[in-house]
Structure formats: structure tokens, C-alpha cells
Design a protein around this motif. Structure first.
Motif, PDB file in Angstrom:
ATOM      1  N   ALA A   9       0.847  -1.207   0.000  1.00 12.97           N
ATOM      2  CA  ALA A   9       0.000   0.000   0.000  1.00 12.97           C
ATOM      3  C   ALA A   9       0.876   1.248   0.000  1.00 12.97           C
ATOM      4  O   ALA A   9       0.562   2.257  -0.627  1.00 12.97           O
ATOM      5  N   ARG A  10       2.005   1.168   0.676  1.00 10.82           N
ATOM      6  CA  ARG A  10       2.915   2.323   0.705  1.00 10.82           C
ATOM      7  C   ARG A  10       3.703   2.449  -0.608  1.00 10.82           C
ATOM      8  O   ARG A  10       3.906   3.547  -1.124  1.00 10.82           O
ATOM      9  N   LEU A  11       4.143   1.282  -1.124  1.00  7.38           N
ATOM     10  CA  LEU A  11       5.096   1.310  -2.243  1.00  7.38           C
ATOM     11  C   LEU A  11       4.485   1.540  -3.621  1.00  7.38           C
ATOM     12  O   LEU A  11       5.029   2.303  -4.430  1.00  7.38           O
ATOM     13  N   LEU A  12       3.379   0.836  -3.899  1.00  9.17           N
ATOM     14  CA  LEU A  12       2.909   0.808  -5.291  1.00  9.17           C
ATOM     15  C   LEU A  12       2.580   2.187  -5.864  1.00  9.17           C
ATOM     16  O   LEU A  12       2.971   2.489  -7.003  1.00  9.17           O
ATOM     17  N   PRO A  13       1.894   3.066  -5.100  1.00 10.87           N
ATOM     18  CA  PRO A  13       1.630   4.386  -5.679  1.00 10.87           C
ATOM     19  C   PRO A  13       2.920   5.167  -5.961  1.00 10.87           C
ATOM     20  O   PRO A  13       2.995   5.931  -6.926  1.00 10.87           O
ATOM     21  N   VAL A  14       3.918   4.912  -5.138  1.00 17.36           N
ATOM     22  CA  VAL A  14       5.186   5.638  -5.324  1.00 17.36           C
ATOM     23  C   VAL A  14       5.928   5.097  -6.550  1.00 17.36           C
ATOM     24  O   VAL A  14       6.425   5.873  -7.376  1.00 17.36           O
ATOM     25  N   ILE A  15       5.964   3.779  -6.689  1.00 22.01           N
ATOM     26  CA  ILE A  15       6.631   3.205  -7.865  1.00 22.01           C
ATOM     27  C   ILE A  15       5.938   3.714  -9.134  1.00 22.01           C
ATOM     28  O   ILE A  15       6.598   4.155 -10.087  1.00 22.01           O
ATOM     29  N   ALA A  16       4.609   3.690  -9.129  1.00 24.98           N
ATOM     30  CA  ALA A  16       3.861   4.141 -10.320  1.00 24.98           C
ATOM     31  C   ALA A  16       4.171   5.611 -10.613  1.00 24.98           C
ATOM     32  O   ALA A  16       4.442   5.987 -11.765  1.00 24.98           O
ATOM     33  N   GLY A  17       4.164   6.440  -9.587  1.00 27.34           N
ATOM     34  CA  GLY A  17       4.413   7.874  -9.765  1.00 27.34           C
ATOM     35  C   GLY A  17       5.829   8.147 -10.262  1.00 27.34           C
ATOM     36  O   GLY A  17       6.048   8.974 -11.151  1.00 27.34           O
ATOM     37  N   VAL A  18       6.788   7.435  -9.694  1.00 34.86           N
ATOM     38  CA  VAL A  18       8.190   7.641 -10.088  1.00 34.86           C
ATOM     39  C   VAL A  18       8.401   7.136 -11.514  1.00 34.86           C
ATOM     40  O   VAL A  18       9.003   7.815 -12.355  1.00 34.86           O
ATOM     41  N   ARG A  19       7.846   5.921 -11.787  1.00 34.80           N
ATOM     42  CA  ARG A  19       8.022   5.315 -13.106  1.00 34.80           C
ATOM     43  C   ARG A  19       7.458   6.220 -14.212  1.00 34.80           C
ATOM     44  O   ARG A  19       8.023   6.325 -15.305  1.00 34.80           O
ATOM     45  N   ALA A  20       6.344   6.893 -13.883  1.00 33.43           N
ATOM     46  CA  ALA A  20       5.693   7.748 -14.882  1.00 33.43           C
ATOM     47  C   ALA A  20       6.517   8.995 -15.193  1.00 33.43           C
ATOM     48  O   ALA A  20       6.337   9.618 -16.241  1.00 33.43           O
TER      49      ALA A  20
END
Ligand code: HH2
Length: 266
Positions: free
Chosen positions: A65-76
Motif C-alpha cells: 500500500a505504501r510502495l505501489l503508488p510511489v513506484i507508479a508515480g516515479v516510473r511515470a
């Protein structure tokens, strides 16, 4: 010797940021990751479970829950490769599916029975780190007969285990785990023995940034934020003695120090 790559640390832990829900934590973490990328980080290491001495474990659901939004945001927003700092195969799987390309595992794929198989199946790069004990208790009373021989033997065994499970040799990096179940004396012995560890034939990752060993040398540095000088001194030593990747919080300052060191060499 080429300058090591710089891995910027991004903590997606609620205690790293003052109050606020997950959205705010994610926004702040994404902004921090992009700032580190702008400062010259070659890799971004995203972690959602603190491995500091004494830290309590976090569930896989909470980590994701903590990581996935951050990975998606950074990857984008940046092409800088992302590594995920986790001991859990289910977290590594989801992180790689979301765009991470490195699994940084402080347990060296020992935490779960299916860690080795997951790493082989994912086909991502893996960092195998040495740790004596577990984060909650590892600094209680670390003991070794010969710390360099034991860490070297452990890393060799874990690399062999990973390859037997199907991880390809080129995907593996090794890390002696500075501060993970080690006294200052143990850490210094390992840092003096980097060429011996390098002789195992794998890229070496080193995490020395802001660690307690700096306070053990300079007792005034009780606040991790006051350990920049020590972190840079350690980083330059690591670069000089064969490190391939240096994991740091202060990317800008480390990149600058490495540039000056490289300029002096040429
Ligand atoms: N150190 C920490 C966490 N992950 N991974 C590798 N491969 N090597 C390390 O030395 C390492 C690591 C702990 O670092 P710290 O900066 O004290 O904690 P945090 O990750 O919470 O920033």
C-alpha cells in the motif's frame, strides 16, 4: 576504476514524514525520488519497511500500500531504474510488475521459502546482503570469529544458492551489510577488506550513509542528519576500494564528492 553508481534512498515509511495519510506520504516520496534523480542518482531504492536496528516488521499488504503508488508515480516521471528494498517475495513481485527492475533484499533471499524461486522467476537484478540476526535484535550482541571470512563465505553461498535456483550470474550483486548485526570494529574490518569481497567476482553494493558507525567514531553525531561528513568519507573509501554501487541519502553531495575524486585520479 570507474566511479561507482549512486543509489538514492527513498523511504516510504509514515514515520519518515510528519503526519498525513498515504496520499501525502506517496506524494512526498515521489517528489523526493524525483529530486534525487535530478541530483544524479543512477538508481532509486524504494523501501517501505524500515530495517533500522530495533525496527518492527510490517505486513506485505502495508508495504505494498505504501510502495505501489510511489513506484507508479516515479516510473511515470523518470527513466531512472528503481530498486525495491524488501525481504518479501510478494512485495518484490508486485514492485517488479509496477516497474522496479532490482530486488534489494537485506535477507539475501532467506526470508521466505519461495524467495529464491521468486527471484529466478522475476528475472530482475538482485542485491544479496549479509545480515547477522534480524533487524529487531541484530545489534544486541553481534559476534564473529572472523567477520571478513564469515561474511565472504555467506555471500558466496547465497550467490551459489541463487544461481542454483535459476538466477543468472549477471543479475547478482553482493553487499556486506554495513551495520546489520555488526559493531564498529566489524564494519571497519569489512570496509578494509572490500578487495577480498570483490574477488568473489560480483558487483559490490555498499550502504554506509548516515549509519551509526559514524556516531561510534564521532560521538557528537547523535543525529543521523549530522553524519554527512562521515557518510562522504565512507563513500569515497568505498569508491576507492572497488564498490560498484553506493547507497546514499545525500545524492547531490555524494555525486559531487565522487566527481572530485575522479578528477583527481585523471
Ligand atoms: N541499509 C539499509 C537498508 N537497506 N540495503 C542494502 N543493500 N545495503 C544497506 O546497507 C542497506 C540496505 C538501512 O539503511 P538506513 O539508511 O539506516 O535505513 P533506511 O533504509 O530506513 O533509510
Amino acid at each position: 576504476m570507474p566511479a561507482p553508481r549512486v543509489m538514492g534512498v527513498v523511504n516510504v515509511t509514515p514515520d519518515s514524514f510528519s503526519d498525513g495519510g498515504h496520499y501525502l506520504v506517496a506524494e512526498a516520496a515521489i517528489a523526493h525520488a524525483l529530486r534525487l534523480a535530478g541530483q544524479g542518482a543512477d538508481l532509486l531504492d524504494l523501501g517501505a519497511e524500515s530495517t533500522r536496528p530495533g525496527a518492527e516488521p510490517v505486513t506485505a499488504e502495508e508495504e505494498l500500500a505504501r510502495l505501489l503508488p510511489v513506484i507508479a508515480g516515479v516510473r511515470a516521471q523518470t527513466a531512472v531504474p528503481i530498486s525495491v528494498d524488501t525481504m518479501k517475495p510478494e512485495v518484490a513481485r508486485a514492485a517488479v510488475a509496477a516497474g522496479a527492475s532490482v530486488w534489494n533484499d537485506v535477507s539475501a533471499l532467506r526470508h521466505a521459502p519461495d524467495s529464491l524461486a521468486a527471484a529466478a522467476e522475476l528475472g530482475c537484478a538482485v542485491v544479496l546482503m549479509h545480515m547477522q540476526g534480524e533487524p529487531r535484535t541484530m545489534q544486541a550482541d553481534p559476534r564473529y570469529d572472523d567477520v571478513v571470512a564469515e561474511v565472504r563465505g555467506f555471500l558466496e553461498e547465497r550467490a551459489a544458492a541463487a544461481m542454483r535456483a535459476g538466477v543468472c550470474r549477471q543479475a547478482i550483486s553482493l553487499d556486506p551489510g554495513i551495520g546489520f548485526g555488526k559493531t564498529l570494529a566489524h564494519n571497519l574490518q569489512l570496509l578494509r577488506a572490500l578487495p577480498e569481497l570483490k574477488a568473489l567476482g560480483f558487483p559490490l553494493v555498499l550502504g554506509v550513509s548516515r549509519k551509526r558507525s559514524i556516531q561510534a567514531i564521532d560521538e557528537t553525531a547523535t543525529d543521523p542528519m549530522d553524519r554527512l561528513g562521515g557518510s562522504l568519507a565512507f563513500a569515497l573509501w568505498c569508491a576507492e576500494h572497488g564498490a560498484d554501487v553506493i547507497r546514499v541519502h545525500d545524492v547531490r553531495e555524494t555525486v559531487q564528492a565522487l566527481k572530485v575524486q575522479a578528477a583527481l585520479r585523471t
